[in-house]
Write a protein that holds these residues in place. Structure first.
Motif, short mmCIF file in Angstrom:
data_model
loop_
_atom_site.label_atom_id
_atom_site.label_comp_id
_atom_site.label_asym_id
_atom_site.label_seq_id
_atom_site.Cartn_x
_atom_site.Cartn_y
_atom_site.Cartn_z
N GLY A 45 0.78 -1.23 0.00
CA GLY A 45 0.00 0.00 0.00
C GLY A 45 0.81 1.27 0.00
N GLY A 46 2.10 1.17 -0.26
CA GLY A 46 2.93 2.36 -0.37
C GLY A 46 3.18 3.05 0.97
N PHE A 47 3.39 4.36 0.89
CA PHE A 47 3.73 5.15 2.07
C PHE A 47 2.49 5.47 2.90
CE2 PHE A 47 7.18 5.82 -0.86
CZ PHE A 47 8.31 5.88 -0.05
N SER A 48 2.68 5.56 4.22
CA SER A 48 1.59 5.91 5.13
C SER A 48 1.38 7.42 5.11
CB SER A 48 1.93 5.46 6.56
OG SER A 48 2.97 6.28 7.10
N LYS A 49 0.44 7.90 5.91
CA LYS A 49 0.15 9.33 5.98
C LYS A 49 1.01 10.07 6.98
CE LYS A 49 -4.59 9.08 4.27
NZ LYS A 49 -6.01 9.45 4.49
N MET A 50 2.01 9.40 7.54
CA MET A 50 2.97 10.10 8.38
C MET A 50 3.65 11.18 7.54
SD MET A 50 4.84 6.94 10.40
CE MET A 50 5.82 8.02 11.45
N ARG A 51 3.82 12.35 8.13
CA ARG A 51 4.49 13.42 7.40
C ARG A 51 6.01 13.30 7.52
NH1 ARG A 51 3.27 19.92 7.98
NH2 ARG A 51 4.59 20.60 6.26
N PHE A 52 6.48 12.82 8.67
CA PHE A 52 7.90 12.66 8.91
C PHE A 52 8.17 11.21 9.32
CE2 PHE A 52 6.64 16.93 10.43
CZ PHE A 52 7.14 17.66 9.36
N GLY A 53 9.20 10.63 8.73
CA GLY A 53 9.54 9.25 9.04
C GLY A 53 8.73 8.25 8.25
N GLU A 54 7.97 8.72 7.27
CA GLU A 54 7.13 7.80 6.48
C GLU A 54 7.96 6.83 5.65
OE1 GLU A 54 8.35 10.70 3.55
OE2 GLU A 54 7.67 10.93 5.62
N ASP A 55 9.17 7.26 5.26
CA ASP A 55 10.02 6.36 4.47
C ASP A 55 10.60 5.24 5.34
OD1 ASP A 55 11.53 8.20 5.89
OD2 ASP A 55 12.97 8.58 4.28
N ILE A 56 10.98 5.57 6.57
CA ILE A 56 11.48 4.53 7.47
C ILE A 56 10.35 3.58 7.85
CG2 ILE A 56 12.68 4.08 9.64
CD1 ILE A 56 13.82 6.90 9.49
N ASP A 57 9.16 4.13 8.07
CA ASP A 57 8.00 3.30 8.36
C ASP A 57 7.76 2.29 7.23
OD1 ASP A 57 5.24 2.64 9.55
OD2 ASP A 57 4.66 3.55 7.63
N PHE A 58 7.87 2.75 5.99
CA PHE A 58 7.67 1.88 4.84
C PHE A 58 8.76 0.81 4.79
CE2 PHE A 58 7.10 1.77 -0.08
CZ PHE A 58 6.39 0.58 0.04
N SER A 59 10.01 1.21 5.05
CA SER A 59 11.11 0.24 5.05
C SER A 59 10.91 -0.81 6.14
CB SER A 59 12.44 0.97 5.26
OG SER A 59 12.79 1.75 4.14
#
Length: 349
Positions: free
Chosen positions: A174-188
């Motif tokens: 589902g790709g990236f979450s709606k976090m504005r900061f740290g969304e890339d680490i969350d995805f990883s």
């Protein structure tokens, strides 16, 4: 089409121009470029139009929803087997895609590698401030050495400034979450937690401009500190000792400054020079650390001026992150607020 570059953009037409120029110079040509204008007041459409006949370029404009959702928007319209997510403030060396492809072409399955990332560095033409900020974000002496060290080829958590993901994995998670900061680490983290492998490709590096002044840089790392607590709440056990070091550093600097201030007050009110040591001694660790940063950066960048600027950059990098971490810890862990209540401005609706 094997590769799709996806670039979210917000009010940065000049940076997009430089990025597209570097894409034109790629030795390997089998790719498309998807630019997603995220509600910019200064759009980059005219810039993109210049490259329409040179690159397989697709420009989309939409309402502002943040970089993560803009990447998702671009991914939905991409046709490549690999989706390469870039920040608009990067520039690619000519052999970037060919270098990545030389490794990826040997990894046929998503079980071999589902996502990858590459290091970043400063270009010789960057301003002294940009070079100092880049140093602070990549130096061993500021914990920046964890960003793409060559020793960790596997179980590497890619960042969105230079990140490749298999299209099928992107869609599955589902790709990236709606976090504005740290969304890339969350995805990883979600990629690894699902059982897929990630990888560092040291040869697929980029020039990364980052912020252009210390005020913007402080806000960036402050938000990263906030994100770390949110990431730990979402992914328990992912916080490591290195994530605590900026906070320890911040508290240590504050303690040293307060100790010096107490010594000065005692000298003033007690009228006794015996307290002079308490005014001066706490500054010794700060001065020694500053000297290490200045010396190392001056040698690495071959510039005394960049070395001097690297001292405040290092303190901004560590203490900005530390202050953000402390505030997030207080609101999330002590006051028990959820991530939306604690930091409404760090999430896009």
């Amino acid at each position: 089409m094997k590769y799709s570059f996806i670039v979210p953009v917000y009010n940065r037409p000049d940076e997009v121009d430089e990025l597209l120029q570097s894409l034109c110079r790629q030795e390997m040509k089998d790719f498309e470029v998807i630019i997603v204008e995220d509600g910019s007041s200064t759009p980059c459409k005219d810039v993109c139009d210049k490259y329409a006949g040179i690159l397989d370029l697709h420009y989309y404009a939409k309402e502002n929803s943040g970089p993560g959702q803009s990447r998702n928007y671009g991914a939905e319209r991409a046709s490549g087997q690999w989706l390469i997510v870039l920040d608009s403030d990067v520039v690619l060396p000519d052999g970037y895609l060919a270098a990545a492809n030389s490794t990826l072409s040997t990894l046929d399955s998503k079980l071999d590698v589902a996502a990858w990332g590459g290091p970043d560095t400063a270009h010789p033409d960057f301003t002294p401030v940009q070079k100092a900020i880049s140093y602070s974000m990549t130096s061993f002496f500021t914990t920046g050495g964890i960003r793409g060290g060559k020793a960790k080829l596997d179980k590497f958590y890619p960042r969105s400034f230079n990140m490749g993901i298999r299209r099928e994995v992107y869609q599955e998670l589902g790709g990236f979450s709606k976090m504005r900061f740290g969304e890339d680490i969350d995805f990883s983290y979600r990629i690894v937690e699902t059982g897929y492998k990630t990888r560092l490709l040291p040869e697929a590096w980029v020039w990364h401009k980052r912020r252009t002044d210390f005020r913007k840089f402080f806000r960036q790392v402050y938000n990263s500190g906030i994100a770390r607590i949110n990431l730990e709440k979402r992914h328990p056990g992912t916080m490591k000792l290195v994530h605590l070091l900026p906070t320890v550093f911040t508290l240590g600097v504050i303690a040293l400054i307060l100790t010096s201030a107490v010594g000065r007050l005692l000298m003033y009110y007690v009228d006794n020079d015996e307290w002079r040591w308490l005014c001066l001694t706490p500054w010794i660790p700060i001065i020694l650390y500053s000297a290490i940063i200045f010396t190392h950066s001056s040698i690495k960048n071959r510039s005394l001026w960049v070395g001097l600027l690297s001292v405040p950059a290092a303190f901004v990098q560590l203490m900005g992150y530390g202050f953000g971490f402390i505030e997030s810890w207080w609101k999330r862990c002590v006051r028990k607020k959820d991530e939306f209540q604690a930091f409404e401005k760090t999430f896009y609706k």
